[in-house]
Design a protein around this motif. Structure first.
Motif, PDB file in Angstrom:
ATOM      1  N   ILE A   1      -0.525   5.034  -0.724  1.00  0.00           N
ATOM      2  CA  ILE A   1      -1.710   5.105   0.141  1.00  0.00           C
ATOM      3  C   ILE A   1      -1.233   5.152   1.584  1.00  0.00           C
TER       4      ILE A   1
ATOM      5  N   SER B   1      -9.191  -2.392  -3.195  1.00  0.00           N
ATOM      6  CA  SER B   1      -9.033  -2.940  -4.545  1.00  0.00           C
ATOM      7  C   SER B   1      -7.553  -3.143  -4.888  1.00  0.00           C
ATOM      8  N   SER B   2      -6.718  -2.214  -4.377  1.00  0.00           N
ATOM      9  CA  SER B   2      -5.289  -2.364  -4.638  1.00  0.00           C
ATOM     10  C   SER B   2      -4.742  -3.625  -3.998  1.00  0.00           C
TER      11      SER B   2
ATOM     12  N   ASN C   1     -15.004   7.010   1.695  1.00  0.00           N
ATOM     13  CA  ASN C   1     -15.378   5.784   0.995  1.00  0.00           C
ATOM     14  C   ASN C   1     -14.419   5.479  -0.152  1.00  0.00           C
ATOM     15  N   GLU C   2     -14.140   6.525  -0.935  1.00  0.00           N
ATOM     16  CA  GLU C   2     -13.248   6.386  -2.083  1.00  0.00           C
ATOM     17  C   GLU C   2     -11.906   5.772  -1.720  1.00  0.00           C
ATOM     18  N   LYS C   3     -11.290   6.414  -0.693  1.00  0.00           N
ATOM     19  CA  LYS C   3      -9.943   6.004  -0.304  1.00  0.00           C
ATOM     20  C   LYS C   3      -9.923   4.571   0.203  1.00  0.00           C
TER      21      LYS C   3
ATOM     22  N   LYS D   1       2.230   2.160  -3.207  1.00  0.00           N
ATOM     23  CA  LYS D   1       1.310   2.821  -4.131  1.00  0.00           C
ATOM     24  C   LYS D   1       0.893   4.206  -3.656  1.00  0.00           C
TER      25      LYS D   1
ATOM     26  N   LEU E   1       0.844  -1.210   0.000  1.00  0.00           N
ATOM     27  CA  LEU E   1       0.000   0.000   0.000  1.00  0.00           C
ATOM     28  C   LEU E   1       0.870   1.247   0.000  1.00  0.00           C
TER      29      LEU E   1
ATOM     30  N   GLN F   1      -5.958  -6.665  -5.960  1.00  0.00           N
ATOM     31  CA  GLN F   1      -5.212  -6.792  -7.212  1.00  0.00           C
ATOM     32  C   GLN F   1      -3.843  -7.409  -6.982  1.00  0.00           C
TER      33      GLN F   1
ATOM     34  N   ALA G   1     -12.076   2.202  -0.601  1.00  0.00           N
ATOM     35  CA  ALA G   1     -12.286   1.319  -1.758  1.00  0.00           C
ATOM     36  C   ALA G   1     -10.993   1.158  -2.559  1.00  0.00           C
ATOM     37  N   GLN G   2     -10.293   2.277  -2.705  1.00  0.00           N
ATOM     38  CA  GLN G   2      -9.043   2.266  -3.459  1.00  0.00           C
ATOM     39  C   GLN G   2      -8.032   1.327  -2.810  1.00  0.00           C
ATOM     40  N   ALA G   3      -7.917   1.426  -1.470  1.00  0.00           N
ATOM     41  CA  ALA G   3      -6.967   0.588  -0.755  1.00  0.00           C
ATOM     42  C   ALA G   3      -7.322  -0.881  -0.899  1.00  0.00           C
TER      43      ALA G   3
END
Lengths: 243, 303, 236
Positions: free
Chosen positions: B246, B270-271, B262-264, B244, B241, B274, B266-268
Motif C-alpha cells: 500500500i 483494516s490492514s 474510499n476502497e484504498k 503489504k 503498510l 489486523q 478502508a483497505q489501509a
C-alpha cells in the motif's frame, strides 16, 4: 449622447438639486426688495434699479460660486461608492461622459438665470412698477451672465472630478472669485479676468450695438479662450484618470 | 482555438511598483475562468485593464479578438462587470440604479425586472440601496452586469463578504449562466475552494505574474488532497503498510496515503487494525493556496 | 477626555490642508490689498488723510467675506472627513459622549479660525509698515479689525457646523454657506439681527463691540442647539 444626459439628470435630480437651483432666485428676490425708489432721479428707471441692486452680489459672487457647487454635486455620487467604475465600464467614451455632465451643468445654470429673471420680474410686480419690462436689455444681461459662466463651469467640473470633497474645488473657486471684487474696479485688469466676466456681462453698460454688454473681442478672447483651456484641461485629465 | 480574452505581455506599473508583469491570459469561449491569487497579487488591476478603466503600461489586451485600445466601446457593449466592492448610487433605489445603466445601454425597461428576478431582488426594487446588506448590494451589482445580456461577464471577488447562504446563491447563479446563455465568465477569488467549485479553467496570479493557466483538472492534480493517519507506533505501522504494497509516505509521525479512494483508505485501515495497530484518526488534509504555490514554483524550477 | 478628543481631531485634519487654508485666508485678505495698493498706491493715498485708517478699512472690506467663506469651507472639510470614511459611527462607538465629540469639533474650528485671524493681523501690520503709512500705528484699531470680526462670526460658525454635521449631502450646507456669503457681502442693506451681518462690525449704533457680544451670545445659543440636535440624531 442623449441617453447619457438623461442618465445624468436622473442621478442628479435626486440630489437635492432644487435646493441649489432655488438659492439664486431667492437671493435676487431678497436683494430686489431692498431697492429704494426714492433715490430714483429720473422716471422709468425702476427696472434698472432693481437689476443693479441684485446684479452685484449675484453676478460677482453668487453665480461663480454656485456653478462650482453644482459641478461638485454632479460628481459627488460618482465618487461615493464606485460610481465612476460602474459608469465607465459601460460602453461610453470618457469624452462623452465629460461632455454630457458639462452640458447638463450649463442647462441648469441657464435655468437659474431664467429664474433670476423671474425673480426680478416678481420684485417689480410686488413693488408696483408700472413701466414696461425692458426685455431686450434684461435678456442681454441674463444670457450674457450665462455665457460668462461657460469657462468657470468647465474649470469647476475638472476640479470636481479631481477632488472627492466639496471643500477643495470650493477653495479654488473662492481663491479665483474673490479677486473679481477688486478686478471689476480696474479698467486695466477687469476685462481680462475670467471670474469678473459674469459681472461685466450682466452689468448694463457698453455699446448698445454689441450683442452683450462687453465688446466682441473680450468675449471671444477672455471667455472663449479660458473656456477652451479649462475644458481641454479637464477633458484631458478625465481621459487619463485612473479609476 | 477562439479566445474571448487574450492579453499579450500585459504589464502595469504604478511608478516603481510593478502591479502586473508580462501577463498572457487566454480565456476560451464558454468557460468559467477562475482567476486565483492572494490579495494584492494584481487580480483587480488586471480586471481594470480588461475593462479599459486603466491602460496597460505596455502589452496588449484583446477581447472578442478586438483591441481594447481601439475598440473599447464595441467591446464594452458586450461585457458586464462587477469590480471589487459593488458600485452603486446610494441615494437611488435598486430599480433606479439599474435605470441609470439601462438608459446608456439602451435595453428595454422590462429587462430591469428580469435581472432583478435573476438575482432575487424583486422585492427590494423600490428601496434605497443605502440600506442594503452587503449581499444585496453584491447581487444588485451582478444584476447591473447582466442588464445587456453580455457575452463576457467579469466578476471580481463576487462572494467577498457574503454569508454562507449568499455565497451558495451566487455560486449557483454563476454556474447556471454559461449553461443557459453561453456566456463566458471571468471570476476572481483569493479562495482556492471557491474557484474549485465553480471554475472550468484556472489562471493563478502571484505577485503580478501568471504562474499557472490550465484546466481545473490539471490544477486539481496540484491541489490533490491526501489522507493522513494517526496511529500507534507510527513508523512501524508505515513499514507494515509498505510491506503489504500500500503506497504511503511517512512524515512527522503521521502516515500519508497517496490514494484517496474510499476502497484504498478502508483497505489501509483494516490492514493496520489486523496488524494490531491502534488507529486514532483518519483525516483529509487540504492544501492551502500557499502550499500549491510552493509546489508549482518548485516544479517550475525543477523543469 | 476633551484634550484627547481634540488631539484626535487635530490628527484627523492632518494633511487635509486645514493649516494651509488658515494661512491662505489670512494672506489672501492682505494680498488683495497688496494688489490694490500695488496698482494704485498714489491714488489711494490721496483718498484720506488718515492713511492707516483708510488702509485698515480696505482690509476690513474683505475680512467678513473671507471669514464666512473660510467657515463654510472648514466646516464642510471637517464633516467630509467623517462622511467620506463613514467614521462617525467609529468615533461615536468610542466611550465618549456625543456632546464631547461636537464640542471638540467646534473648538478645533474655533482655534483654526482664531489663528487665521491672528495671522491676518500680523500680515496687515507687516504690509502696512512696508507701505509706510505713517509713524503712529493705530494698534487699537488693528486689534479691533483683526479680532472683532472673528468673535462676531462665531454665530455663523456655530450655525454652519450644525448644518454641516447633520447633512448627509454636503451640497446643502455649502449652498446655505454661499447664500450666507452673499449676505455678508450685502451687509450694509441687511437688518441688524442677521448673523451674517455681524462680521462687518456694522450696526445702527456704530459700536463694533455690540457685534462681538452678539457673536458670542448667539454663537453659544446656536452651538447648544446644534449640539443637542446632533446628540438626538441617530448615527448612520
Amino acid at each position: 449622447m442623449l441617453a447619457l444626459m438623461q442618465t445624468e439628470w436622473f442621478k442628479l435630480r435626486k440630489s437635492k438639486i432644487s435646493f441649489i437651483i432655488l438659492a439664486g432666485p431667492f437671493i435676487a428676490f431678497l436683494g430686489g426688495l431692498t431697492v429704494d425708489f426714492t433715490e430714483a432721479d429720473a422716471p422709468g428707471v425702476e427696472w434698472y434699479l432693481i437689476l443693479l441692486a441684485t446684479n452685484l452680489a449675484y453676478a460677482l459672487l453668487f453665480l461663480p460660486l454656485i456653478s462650482g457647487v453644482l459641478a461638485s454635486t454632479i460628481c459627488r455620487y460618482e465618487h461615493q461608492e464606485g460610481g465612476w467604475k460602474q459608469l465607465l465600464a459601460l460602453p461610453v467614451t470618457r469624452g462623452k461622459v465629460f461632455l454630457s455632465k458639462y452640458l447638463l451643468l450649463m442647462a441648469i445654470v441657464l435655468v437659474i438665470q431664467l429664474l433670476y429673471l423671474a425673480a426680478l420680474y416678481s420684485v417689480g410686480l410686488i413693488k408696483g412698477v408700472t413701466e414696461p419690462f425692458p426685455l431686450t436689455i434684461i435678456w442681454k444681461s441674463v444670457l450674457g451672465g450665462w455665457v460668462a459662466t461657460l469657462p468657470l463651469v468647465a474649470l469647476q467640473l475638472w476640479l470636481s472630478i479631481l477632488f472627492k470633497s466639496y471643500a477643495a474645488p470650493l477653495t479654488v473657486n473662492v481663491v479665483f472669485t474673490l479677486p473679481a471684487v477688486l478686478a471689476i474696479n480696474s479698467e486695466r485688469f477687469g476685462p481680462y479676468y475670467p471670474w469678473a466676466q459674469p459681472f461685466s456681462m450682466m452689468y448694463i453698460s457698453g455699446d448698445p450695438n454689441d450683442l452683450f454688454f462687453v465688446p466682441w473681442e473680450q468675449l471671444l478672447t477672455v471667455v472663449g479662450g479660458s473656456f477652451v483651456i479649462f475644458y481641454l484641461m479637464g477633458w484631458v485629465y478625465f481621459q487619463r484618470k485612473a479609476i | 482555438m477562439e479566445y474571448i480574452v487574450e492579453t499579450k505581455n500585459a504589464t502595469k506599473n504604478f511608478g516603481k511598483e510593478k502591479a502586473v508583469v508580462g501577463l498572457d491570459l487566454q480565456i476560451p469561449k464558454g468557460e468559467i475562468y477562475g482567476f486565483l491569487g492572494p490579495n494584492g497579487s494584481g487580480k483587480t488591476t488586471t480586471i481594470r485593464m480588461l475593462l479599459g478603466l486603466m491602460k496597460p503600461t505596455f502589452g496588449s489586451v484583446r477581447i472578442f479578438g478586438k483591441d481594447i485600445k481601439k475598440e473599447k466601446i464595441e467591446i464594452l457593449k458586450r461585457v458586464g462587470s462587477l469590480v471589487e466592492n459593488p458600485s452603486y448610487y446610494p441615494h437611488l433605489t435598486a430599480y433606479e440604479n439599474l435605470e441609470t445603466s439601462r438608459k446608456i445601454l439602451g435595453v428595454p425597461k422590462k429587462r430591469i425586472h428580469e435581472v432583478l428576478a435573476i438575482v432575487r431582488l424583486s422585492d427590494a426594487a423600490n428601496k434605497k440601496v443605502k440600506g442594503f446588506s452587503l449581499g444585496m448590494k453584491q447581487r444588485l451589482g451582478i444584476a447591473a452586469a447582466l442588464l445587456h445580456q453580455p457575452d463576457l461577464l467579469i466578476l471580481d471577488e463576487p462572494t467577498n463578504g457574503l454569508d454562507p447562504s449568499g455565497i451558495i446563491e451566487i455560486r449557483e447563479l454563476i454556474k447556471r449562466l454559461p449553461k443557459e446563455t453561453g456566456m463566458t465568465i471571468l471570476l476572481s477569488s483569493h479562495l482556492l475552494a471557491e474557484i474549485d467549485q465553480m471554475a472550468t479553467t484556472v489562471g493563478i496570479l502571484r505577485k503580478g505574474e501568471l504562474i499557472f493557466q490550465d484546466s481545473i483538472e490539471t490544477m486539481r492534480m496540484y491541489a490533490k488532497q491526501t489522507i493522513s493517519l494517526n496511529v500507534s507506533s507510527s513508523e512501524k505501522a508505515w513499514r507494515s503498510l509498505l510491506a503489504k504494497g500500500i503506497k504511503a509516505e511517512f512524515e512527522k509521525g503521521t502516515i500519508l496515503l497517496s490514494e484517496r479512494s474510499n476502497e484504498k483508505v478502508a483497505q489501509a485501515v483494516s490492514s493496520l487494525v489486523q496488524d494490531g495497530f491502534s488507529v486514532y484518526r483518519v483525516q483529509e488534509e487540504k492544501k492551502s493556496l500557499e502550499d500549491i504555490f510552493l509546489q508549482m514554483t518548485k516544479e517550475e524550477q525543477a523543469v | 477626555m476633551m484634550g484627547r478628543l481634540m488631539q484626535a481631531e487635530f490628527i484627523k485634519i492632518k494633511r487635509k490642508g486645514f493649516w494651509f487654508l488658515a494661512f491662505l485666508g489670512a494672506l489672501g485678505v492682505v494680498a488683495m490689498q497688496m494688489v490694490n495698493y500695488g496698482v494704485r498706491k498714489d491714488y489711494l493715498f490721496t483718498q484720506s488723510e488718515d492713511r492707516w485708517g483708510y488702509y485698515l478699512m480696505n482690509i476690513h472690506s474683505f475680512t467678513p467675506l473671507a471669514i464666512v467663506l473660510g467657515i463654510v469651507i472648514l466646516t464642510s472639510f471637517l464633516s467630509s472627513v467623517e462622511n467620506e470614511t463613514n467614521a462617525w459611527k467609529q468615533i461615536i462607538a468610542l466611550p465618549v459622549s456625543k456632546r464631547m465629540v461636537y464640542l471638540a469639533k467646534f473648538t478645533v474650528l474655533a482655534i483654526v479660525l482664531f489663528i487665521s485671524s491672528f495671522l491676518m493681523g500680523i500680515f496687515t501690520l507687516l504690509y502696512g509698515l512696508y507701505l509706510g503709512l505713517g509713524e503712529a500705528i493705530p494698534s487699537a484699531d488693528l486689534m479691533q479689525y483683526s479680532f472683532y470680526p472673528y468673535f462676531a462670526s462665531l454665530a455663523v460658525l456655530a450655525f454652519q457646523l450644525w448644518v454641516a454635521t447633520v447633512s448627509q449631502n454636503q451640497a446643502i450646507p455649502i449652498t446655505i454657506g454661499v447664500v450666507g456669503v452673499i449676505f455678508a457681502y450685502s451687509a450694509s442693506v441687511l437688518p441688524d439681527w442677521m448673523i451674517w451681518k455681524w462680521p462687518s462690525l456694522m450696526n445702527e449704533w456704530n459700536d463694533p463691540m455690540i457685534n462681538v457680544w452678539w457673536g458670542l451670545g448667539a454663537g453659544a445659543l446656536l452651538y447648544l442647539a446644534g449640539m443637542l440636535d446632533f446628540t438626538r440624531r441617530d448615527v448612520k
